[in-house]
Design a protein around this motif. Structure first.
Motif, mmCIF file in Angstrom:
data_model
loop_
_atom_site.group_PDB
_atom_site.id
_atom_site.type_symbol
_atom_site.label_atom_id
_atom_site.label_comp_id
_atom_site.label_asym_id
_atom_site.label_seq_id
_atom_site.Cartn_x
_atom_site.Cartn_y
_atom_site.Cartn_z
ATOM 1 N N UNK A 1 -32.568 16.490 -14.496
ATOM 2 C CA UNK A 1 -31.902 15.640 -13.459
ATOM 3 C C UNK A 1 -32.092 14.340 -13.551
ATOM 4 N N UNK A 2 -33.375 13.697 -13.910
ATOM 5 C CA UNK A 2 -33.287 12.342 -14.145
ATOM 6 C C UNK A 2 -32.518 11.968 -15.335
ATOM 7 N N UNK A 3 -32.761 12.611 -16.421
ATOM 8 C CA UNK A 3 -32.146 12.311 -17.810
ATOM 9 C C UNK A 3 -30.823 12.503 -17.991
ATOM 10 N N UNK A 4 -30.039 13.245 -17.154
ATOM 11 C CA UNK A 4 -28.743 13.826 -17.477
ATOM 12 C C UNK A 4 -27.797 12.438 -17.642
ATOM 13 N N UNK A 5 -27.003 12.617 -18.479
ATOM 14 C CA UNK A 5 -26.118 11.535 -19.043
ATOM 15 C C UNK A 5 -26.726 10.397 -19.788
ATOM 16 N N UNK A 6 -28.034 10.526 -20.052
ATOM 17 C CA UNK A 6 -28.741 9.211 -20.738
ATOM 18 C C UNK A 6 -29.418 9.760 -22.028
ATOM 19 N N UNK A 7 -29.965 8.645 -22.747
ATOM 20 C CA UNK A 7 -30.402 9.146 -24.079
ATOM 21 C C UNK A 7 -31.368 10.139 -24.152
ATOM 22 N N UNK A 8 -32.359 10.054 -23.077
ATOM 23 C CA UNK A 8 -33.732 10.905 -22.725
ATOM 24 C C UNK A 8 -33.177 12.289 -22.720
ATOM 25 N N UNK A 9 -31.772 12.638 -22.464
ATOM 26 C CA UNK A 9 -31.510 13.881 -22.574
ATOM 27 C C UNK A 9 -31.446 14.689 -23.758
ATOM 28 N N UNK A 10 -31.514 13.711 -24.758
ATOM 29 C CA UNK A 10 -31.227 14.220 -26.166
ATOM 30 C C UNK A 10 -32.731 15.094 -26.422
ATOM 31 N N UNK A 11 -33.714 14.767 -25.811
ATOM 32 C CA UNK A 11 -35.318 15.191 -25.937
ATOM 33 C C UNK A 11 -35.397 16.527 -25.279
ATOM 34 N N UNK A 12 -34.550 16.996 -24.222
ATOM 35 C CA UNK A 12 -34.755 17.927 -23.408
ATOM 36 C C UNK A 12 -34.688 19.289 -24.119
ATOM 37 N N UNK A 13 -33.945 19.513 -25.039
ATOM 38 C CA UNK A 13 -34.303 21.031 -25.660
ATOM 39 C C UNK A 13 -35.319 20.996 -26.410
ATOM 40 N N UNK A 14 -35.760 19.985 -27.340
ATOM 41 C CA UNK A 14 -36.583 19.888 -28.174
ATOM 42 C C UNK A 14 -38.110 19.970 -27.482
ATOM 43 N N UNK A 15 -37.785 19.508 -26.187
ATOM 44 C CA UNK A 15 -39.281 19.391 -25.523
ATOM 45 C C UNK A 15 -39.485 20.972 -25.325
ATOM 46 N N UNK A 16 -38.781 21.806 -25.425
ATOM 47 C CA UNK A 16 -39.365 23.023 -25.043
ATOM 48 C C UNK A 16 -40.054 23.734 -26.219
#
Ligand code: 6PG
Length: 603
Positions: A114-129
């Motif tokens: 929710x915080x990273x939606x639409x930002x560069x940080x979102x690119x780490x989201x799935x990798x974080x799993x």
């Protein structure tokens, strides 16, 4: 009697995976036989005990009692995880009462989409799993444990913890949830303000006011997105204390359920006498139960990635075809936002998980003969917990759902098809979820508008350049390109175009949020553009067709002409800054979406 398709898919999963699963179980058996690391010398053990209390040291030195690991993803960036702050102390106290010793073995990272939606940080989201899976393994690598408690709720965290835990599948496991926040501004009202803001009809103050009224306290977000789908999945896999998914944080009942998690884990250790290794618990039947539960409830599309990745960690090869075949026989029984207007608190009040599972078990759509942390048989998860003079008890749930707009029986479902479709054609294959999309929008044939990133698509909208019917293509969003971000910010603008009467849809090799809906979207397209997939040859104005009813995704162009088109390269510098360079190796090695988009390459 078991539904024949459920039976067939379960058998096919078992047969296809036999070699891998046998190898998995044999590794598990070896680890189980070895138990705690017998090679540990006195110095190793002293390191383990150095920070323990005298009482705990004594328990460990005497031997014979279970030693439990606590792995937590607590941080107070995630409202859903904030309530986990005091859990380790509570759980340790409960474990000590049962004569066990325990250690906080590791924290794992957890980020908020929710915080990273639409930002560069979102690119780490799935990798974080996968990073969480690795961090879990690091935490357990001390090899001094007889069981583990896993604390987490949100999108990538629960799948990551489970993947890590399955690599220590000889250890019994219990997942400990925290529960949803109380209902605030409803999800449809929140979405409406966003759409008005995107259209220039609401001020930023109004928008912020609405967002703050929706996200207003600790606990999981109230829509049925990926986090809450995780919670349902943990119930279906028998990894929660039964019925604990959607009990509010801070309540007396939640406290009692958390204590119960400790008690059940002890029971399932060798010392407790009912040894239940996680790796045996998560078998083909359990995985199919998980899939059916997600489908019947209109769960998050993210689980088309997570389920294959989880299955693989247990030695199974679960395919998108399996999910698509199940989808055709599993009816949609729940309408929770984004599929309906209700939130998870209302879903829970209407009968929730227990009512849903009772329906699915009765109809032979779930396997009843599975192992759960509470004993053999999934029927334990058809009841709801309550407190009777402070004592934790379970009771049956009313036969009819209390609210027919939220839950419906198998004989009169919201739809006979669960709503998850696998579409295929000359662009590859992709996933569509129709449960939140009105049926009149399930097919579309329109010119492509091609963008190489989400920001360009948003800018085109802002500049009024998205006119007429169109299929928005947002490519170079796959796992190898940029970690496969969620492109949820596109939803309000596409919803606005749709409301204006334009026929619109989305095609992408990226993801959407579990909270996305309304607009037809073919997502997780494989092969992805960055790997030279056909999507990299699509041009503005190409005629695309999506037909969810007929599982079709097609570009209408002569085969030869399409084949001769030049392949567009991924934009440069899209993966610089914000720590993105640190994940270059992961982008290089990550597997395709239909295998879970995982960078965990196993030998
Ligand atoms: O898959 C998911 O469920 C999402 O990642 C979710 O966890 C994320 O927080 C959304 O961005 C929130 O949705 P809204 O922005 O619509 O509130």
């Amino acid at each position: 009697m078991l539904n024949p398709v459920v039976e067939r898919i379960t058998q096919a999963l078992e047969e296809r995976s036999k070699q891998r699963r046998d190898a998995y179980l044999s590794t598990l058996m070896q680890a189980a036989e070895q138990g705690r690391n017998t090679a540990h010398g006195c110095s190793n053990l002293a390191h383990v005990m150095a920070a323990q209390s005298d009482e705990q040291r004594l328990i460990m030195r005497q031997g014979g009692a279970a030693h439990i690991a606590i792995i937590s993803s607590y941080n107070d960036m995630l409202s859903a995880h904030a309530p986990l702050k005091d859990y380790p102390d509570q759980l340790k106290a409960a474990l000590y009462r049962y004569g066990a010793s325990a250690q906080f073995a590791s924290g794992v990272p957890a980020m908020c989409d929710g915080v990273t939606q639409g930002t560069a940080g979102m690119q780490l989201s799935l990798f974080s799993r996968d990073l969480i899976a690795q961090a879990t393994a690091v935490g357990l690598s001390h090899a001094v444990f007889d069981g583990a408690l896993y604390l987490g709720v949100c999108d990538k965290i629960v799948p990551g913890l489970l993947i890590g835990a399955l690599h220590f599948g000889h250890l019994p496991a219990v997942f400990v949830p925290a529960g949803p926040m109380r209902s605030g501004l409803s999800n449809p009202e929140k979405a409406a303000v966003r759409e008005r803001y995107a259209a220039g009809n609401a001020t930023r103050d109004e928008l912020l006011e609405a967002e703050l009224a929706a996200y207003h306290e600790p606990g999981t977000c109230t829509f049925y997105g990926t986090a809450n789908t995780n919670q349902l999945l943990m119930e279906a896999l028998g990894l929660h204390v039964p019925g604990s998914a959607f009990v509010s944080p801070g309540s007396k009942l939640r406290h009692a359920l958390t204590d119960e998690a400790a008690r059940l884990l002890i029971e399932n250790t060798t010392q407790g006498g009912h040894y239940l290794p996680l790796g045996e618990q998560i078998n083909a039947k359990a995985l199919i139960n998980g899939a059916v539960a997600i489908l019947s409830s209109g769960g998050s599309t993210n689980h088309t990635l997570h389920l294959p990745a989880i299955a693989r960690a247990a030695g199974y090869e679960l395919l998108w075809e399996d999910l698509a075949a199940l989808s055709k026989v599993v009816p949609l029984l729940a309408h929770v936002y984004p599929s309906g207007v209700a939130d998870v608190n209302q879903f829970h009040a209407a009968g929730g998980v227990g009512w849903l599972f009772a329906q699915l078990l009765d109809a032979g759509l779930m396997h009843s003969d599975v192992y759960t942390i509470a004993g053999r048989g999934l029927d334990r998860y058809t009841r709801e917990p309550y407190l009777q003079t402070g004592r934790l008890c379970w009771r049956n749930i009313a036969i009819s759902p209390l609210e027919k707009d939220i839950l419906r029986p198998v004989i009169a479902p919201f739809a006979t098809h669960s709503g998850l479709h696998m579409v295929t054609g000359n662009l590859g294959r992709a996933v569509i979820k129709t449960s939140a999309v009105q049926e009149r929008y399930w097919s579309i044939k329109a010119p492509a508008r091609v963008f190489d990133c989400e920001a360009d698509a948003l800018e085109a909208y802002d500049k009024g350049r998205l006119n007429g019917d169109l299929i928005m293509v947002v490519r170079f969003q796959g796992p190898a390109a940029n970690g496969m971000p969620e492109l949820h910010k596109l939803m309000p603008i596409l919803a606005n175009l749709q409301a204006k009467g334009q026929k619109v849809a989305l095609v992408t090799d990226g993801r959407l949020s579990g909270a996305s809906g309304k607009v037809l979207a073919a997502i997780h397209l494989t092969p992805e553009a960055a790997k030279g997939g056909p999507l990299s040859r699509v041009q503005d104005g190409d005629i695309l067709e999506i037909d969810a009813k007929h599982d079709c995704l097609q570009l209408h162009l002569a085969e030869q002409e399409f084949a001769q088109r030049p392949t567009v390269q991924a934009p440069r510098n899209a993966t610089a800054g914000y720590g993105l360079q640190l994940f270059a190796a992961q982008r290089r090695s990550v597997g395709p979406a239909d295998q879970g988009a995982s960078f965990l390459i196993e030998d």
